[in-house]
Design a protein around this motif. Sequence first.
Motif, PDB file in Angstrom:
ATOM      1  N   LYS A 192       0.851  -1.190   0.000  1.00 36.28           N
ATOM      2  CA  LYS A 192       0.000   0.000   0.000  1.00 36.28           C
ATOM      3  C   LYS A 192       0.888   1.242   0.000  1.00 36.28           C
ATOM      4  O   LYS A 192       1.879   1.324   0.714  1.00 36.28           O
ATOM      5  N   ARG A 193       0.515   2.217  -0.810  1.00 39.00           N
ATOM      6  CA  ARG A 193       1.298   3.444  -0.904  1.00 39.00           C
ATOM      7  C   ARG A 193       0.371   4.654  -0.949  1.00 39.00           C
ATOM      8  O   ARG A 193      -0.793   4.550  -1.308  1.00 39.00           O
ATOM      9  N   ASP A 194       0.937   5.794  -0.599  1.00 36.21           N
ATOM     10  CA  ASP A 194       0.282   7.091  -0.737  1.00 36.21           C
ATOM     11  C   ASP A 194      -1.122   7.104  -0.141  1.00 36.21           C
ATOM     12  O   ASP A 194      -1.305   6.767   1.009  1.00 36.21           O
ATOM     13  N   GLN A 195      -2.110   7.499  -0.946  1.00 38.27           N
ATOM     14  CA  GLN A 195      -3.470   7.669  -0.432  1.00 38.27           C
ATOM     15  C   GLN A 195      -4.067   6.339   0.041  1.00 38.27           C
ATOM     16  O   GLN A 195      -4.771   6.298   1.046  1.00 38.27           O
ATOM     17  N   GLU A 196      -3.759   5.264  -0.658  1.00 40.68           N
ATOM     18  CA  GLU A 196      -4.275   3.955  -0.259  1.00 40.68           C
ATOM     19  C   GLU A 196      -3.780   3.598   1.148  1.00 40.68           C
ATOM     20  O   GLU A 196      -4.528   3.084   1.976  1.00 40.68           O
ATOM     21  N   TRP A 197      -2.494   3.891   1.441  1.00 44.05           N
ATOM     22  CA  TRP A 197      -1.935   3.649   2.770  1.00 44.05           C
ATOM     23  C   TRP A 197      -2.592   4.548   3.800  1.00 44.05           C
ATOM     24  O   TRP A 197      -2.944   4.118   4.896  1.00 44.05           O
ATOM     25  N   ASP A 237      -5.578   5.852   3.733  1.00 40.29           N
ATOM     26  CA  ASP A 237      -6.949   5.367   3.962  1.00 40.29           C
ATOM     27  C   ASP A 237      -6.953   4.131   4.857  1.00 40.29           C
ATOM     28  O   ASP A 237      -7.749   4.031   5.789  1.00 40.29           O
ATOM     29  N   LEU A 238      -6.051   3.187   4.579  1.00 41.78           N
ATOM     30  CA  LEU A 238      -5.955   1.973   5.386  1.00 41.78           C
ATOM     31  C   LEU A 238      -5.571   2.309   6.827  1.00 41.78           C
ATOM     32  O   LEU A 238      -6.141   1.778   7.776  1.00 41.78           O
TER      33      LEU A 238
END
Length: 173
Positions: free
Chosen positions: A5-10, A12-13
């Motif tokens: 997971k990177r950037d915005q996905e990280w 959000d998680l």
Amino acid sequence: MRGSKRDQEWKDLRAVLSPAFSTGKMQRMFPLMCDIADTFVSSCLKDAEKNSSVNMKDKAGRFSMDTIASCAFGIKCNSLTQENPLFVQKADSFFTAAPQLVLRLLMMRNCPRLFNALSLKEDLEEVGFFPIVTETTIRARQAGEKRGDFLDLSLEAQAEDSDTTTASPKHGD
């Protein structure tokens, strides 16, 4: 790529999972740990009756494995009461993987194009076991089974986040 997971996905998680680590929610797992601690003590006393010495390194490792399996994966591993349970076998296999497995995992993560070009597969038994266990447990939780472990907390946090997301209007609506 799955698992990275990177950037915005990280972000959000992280926003979903962080509430599961509050002091109050972590305390909900304490009874699970107490049950395992009781089994640990019973197992040590049982072994002490049979032998003049008890391998505490092995017992502590089994206690840790049972605690992780219970609190993180939501399953009873029973390594303190069984000689070689499946969860322990898979964990040992994963963490004592051959150098080629480590290289394959590194390549999958860091060079996905080369990984795909070589037609390598990521569905190694050592890697695939834990997501399968987690998915099976999640289905049981969605069917109503609750234990108060990390998986329950994560699912609750995710549900709260999705409720908040669907309830709050978005800009431009």
